[in-house]
Enzyme design. Structure first.
Site, short mmCIF file in Angstrom:
data_model
loop_
_atom_site.label_atom_id
_atom_site.label_comp_id
_atom_site.label_asym_id
_atom_site.label_seq_id
_atom_site.Cartn_x
_atom_site.Cartn_y
_atom_site.Cartn_z
N LYS A 115 0.87 -1.18 0.00
CA LYS A 115 0.00 0.00 0.00
C LYS A 115 0.91 1.23 0.00
CE LYS A 115 -4.01 2.16 2.09
NZ LYS A 115 -3.48 3.52 1.91
N CYS A 425 31.79 -11.45 1.64
CA CYS A 425 33.08 -12.05 1.98
C CYS A 425 33.04 -13.48 1.45
CB CYS A 425 33.29 -12.04 3.49
SG CYS A 425 34.69 -13.07 4.01
#
Length: 690
Positions: A115, A425
């Protein structure tokens, strides 16, 4: 000469429209602002020199209207009704139950969409050309804002595509992004004017301006989520409608999800709420809609709102504070997430001192810098979010924050996902990743190990007792009971003292660890942080490859052939299982007695729906909806929610509606409840005779 000018004008118009779509709809700009401006300037000059080629749908006509004297009120061809609201999950469930009762319990597909906190508008196209745009007004009559809506660059002045409907009115939300509001407020401050408080207020004011040139500077946008008067629209469901208007060049509301029933929709609310902080625009709730237009017609209207949709809203609170620093944290799959550290501020009875900045692209979009004044928002149960930077309050030339190139824990060089926004990483042995993986492994959604929370993981890692999942199962009570961890002493001095973990705590932890040994393969797969593998995916895989041996031998094609898996998930699982890390992990878990298998699925002999897609529609006499799904899967079939060319069977009960009609058109085999029961009986007798 005129021919070459006409050709170049059309080339420029097409290219600028394409670039507008990429920038405003796809959020993937292809050229710099300078390059775009040069194309637009060239087009303006050519059109000025060749007025015979003028066109009302040219990109140069976005601000081609003269200011209007006043706004004219125009009746809506189809009323714009309001939406009923609810503020709790309980009320939402009650609404679902009432709606299902009105349709005599027949299955309902639910659409879930954001919404968006903007201003409602209705835009009319005739013969493919934009002819009228109105505010909602009182629902029956709205203000004519066509001159301002024409400045919205993600809305086509003329529809695209081969099958353009003669008349279509699209309803949706006019809105502004948070980043565009920050830039607007900076311009406001530079000109000595007051900044705007939020995106909704500035949007509401902008669409009612008399001068479209001002509206054009404010970069309003539009999402379509509904329809008014139409002639030639083919869609029979909301999902089909959004796809159809998207093909006409109108941006549909984003990230819409379709669920086969209300239970699935309710279950997904929490996940959608978690994703909201990453949105570049304001959201004040979630809207649920009945997908099927035929069912909508039968549900009908109340006095002011339709019965087929509802908005689940939540209160939004925000406050201004200082972003003191930006740090990064490492997730369980190596994702590097930047975090905003804030001067503590109270929002909705909560003291907020940190907020996620999600990824490097989000920092770039916000242009957020250490020392900035920022607006932080908290909506419902959603985690705090940095909405925007108050650039007009930036007193000095603050340096841009640069994303680290190395992992802050293990110093490995960071890598960006191919074609994605996340930076990771790549080191699977990174201590920070290991910590997060172990915490998740012990969580309720993981292996559900009672007592293995963040503090306990930190304690065990600090004493180097665990370096992987299998190490947990090697712990003993005496070993853990003797550990000491720092605790803050109660009293005036509040000094830190070492406290023994203790015998009772240790016994409880070891009991919890031992109890998790027999959770089974699916639970293990969803707990060890394989990318894209959660509880549901793990269950789907283990139904077919129900031992670790079978899984290790599976190829990408084997896994991708499982319904709902696909290539991306299959590749992730196979790469993990075939890697040295994955092989060692499973070997270690097997060594310490963790169960790496699930019960072998019953072999179904003679069932005609093995591997087939089955859709159920209408009211059944002998089966409940959850029961019928389980029976279909027991017979080796797949319970699907929508009819398509890939559907093998439609099980039709009483009062079967649009799905039955669609199945008949597509030539899908239709079976009755009695015929399905006969399949059950035949499959049962065949298995007994084997």
């Amino acid at each position: 000469m005129a021919t070459s000018a006409a050709k170049r004008i059309e080339q420029l118009r097409g290219e600028i429209r394409r670039l507008d779509h990429l920038y405003y709809v796809e959020a993937t700009p292809e050229v710099s602002d300078l390059a775009y401006d040069r194309l637009l300037e060239e087009l303006k000059e050519l059109e000025a020199a060749n007025p015979q080629f003028a066109s009302p749908d040219s990109p140069t006509q976005r601000v081609g209207d003269a200011p209007v004297d006043h706004l004219v009120q125009v009746p809506h061809s189809v009323p714009m009704l309001s939406i009923d609201n609810t503020y709790s999950r309980e009320e939402l469930k009650s609404y679902f139950d009432r709606t299902e009762k009105l349709l005599d319990g027949e299955p309902i597909e639910w659409v879930m969409e954001y919404k968006i906190d903007g201003v409602a508008g209705s835009i009319r196209y005739e013969g493919g050309a934009m002819t009228l745009a109105l505010t909602r007004g009182n629902g029956d009559v709205g203000d004519d804002i066509t001159h301002n809506i024409r400045t919205i660059r993600d809305l086509p002045l003329a529809m695209v595509g081969q099958k353009i409907p003669p008349v279509i009115e699209v309803r949706g939300e006019v809105y502004m992004t948070n980043a565009d509001l920050a830039d607007l407020n900076l311009r406001q401050a530079q000109s000595g004017e007051e900044p705007y408080k939020n995106t909704r207020n500035v949007t509401a004011g902008t669409i009612r301006l008399l001068d479209p040139a001002i509206a054009a500077q404010r970069k309003l946008r539009f999402f379509c989520h509904g329809v008014g008067q139409t002639d030639g629209l083919k869609a029979k469901t909301h999902i089909e409608f959004l796809r159809e208007v998207g093909q006409l060049g109108i941006p549909p509301t984003p990230d819409v999800q379709l669920f086969p029933n209300s239970a699935a929709a309710l279950e997904a609310v929490a996940a959608l709420e978690e994703e909201m902080p990453e949105l570049p625009f304001e959201v004040d709730g979630i809207v649920f809609k009945v997908n099927d237009f035929n069912q909508r017609d039968r549900l009908g209207m109340r006095s002011k709102s339709p019965r087929w949709l509802i908005a689940y809203k939540f209160e939004r609170y925000e406050a201004s504070t200082i972003l003191t620093s930006i740090t990064v944290q490492v997730g369980k799959t190596g994702t590097i997430t930047p975090v905003a550290n804030l001067t503590p501020v109270d929002i909705a009875d909560t003291t907020v001192s940190r907020a996620s900045l999600h990824n490097a692209d989000e920092i770039e979009r916000l242009d957020v810098r250490e020392g900035d004044t920022v607006i932080v928002e908290k909506a419902g149960k959603i985690i705090p979010k940095v909405v925007r930077v108050e650039k007009h309050l930036r007193k000095t030339d603050l340096p841009k924050w640069t994303f680290p190139t190395e992992c802050p824990q293990c110093e490995s060089e960071l890598v960006r996902d191919e074609g994605g926004v996340y930076i990771r990483c790549p080191n699977p042995s990174c201590p920070a990743q290991l910590r997060q993986r172990l915490v998740y492994f012990g969580s309720r959604t993981g292996m559900d190990i009672d007592g293995l929370g963040e503090e306990v993981v930190d304690l065990l890692m600090s004493h180097r007792l665990i370096e992987g999942y299998a190490d947990l199962y090697r712990l003993n009570v005496d070993q853990v009971a003797a550990l000491a961890w720092p605790k803050q002493r109660k009293g005036k001095d509040g000094a830190m003292i070492d406290v023994l973990f203790g015998q009772l705590n240790a016994e409880a932890l070891i009991r919890g660890i031992d109890a998790s040994r027999d959770r089974g393969l699916a639970r293990v797969l969803s707990s060890i942080s394989i990318r894209h593998v959660g509880p549901r995916v793990a269950k789907l895989i283990s139904r077919v490859h129900f031992t670790i041996g079978k899984l290790m031998d599976a190829s990408i094609d084997d896994l991708a052939s499982i319904h709902e898996i696909g290539d991306r998930i299959a590749k992730s699982v196979v790469e993990f299982c075939s890697s040295p890390t994955g092989r060692q992990l499973f070997a270690d878990l097997e060594t310490v007695g963790v169960k790496l298998s699930d019960p072998e699925p019953e072999k179904i002999e003679g069932s005609p729906i093995v591997g087939k897609s089955v859709v159920v529609t209408g009211t059944l006499k002998q089966f409940k909806r959850d029961e019928i799904k389980g029976l279909i899967e027991k017979l080796g079939g797949r319970a699907s929610s929508s009819v398509s060319k890939k559907t093998d069977f439609l099980l039709a009960g009483e009062k079967a509606g649009s799905k039955l009609e669609k199945a008949e058109k597509l030539g899908v085999k239709i079976i009755t409840e009695d015929e399905f029961q006969a399949m059950l009986d035949n499959a049962s007798s065949d298995s007994e005779s084997v």
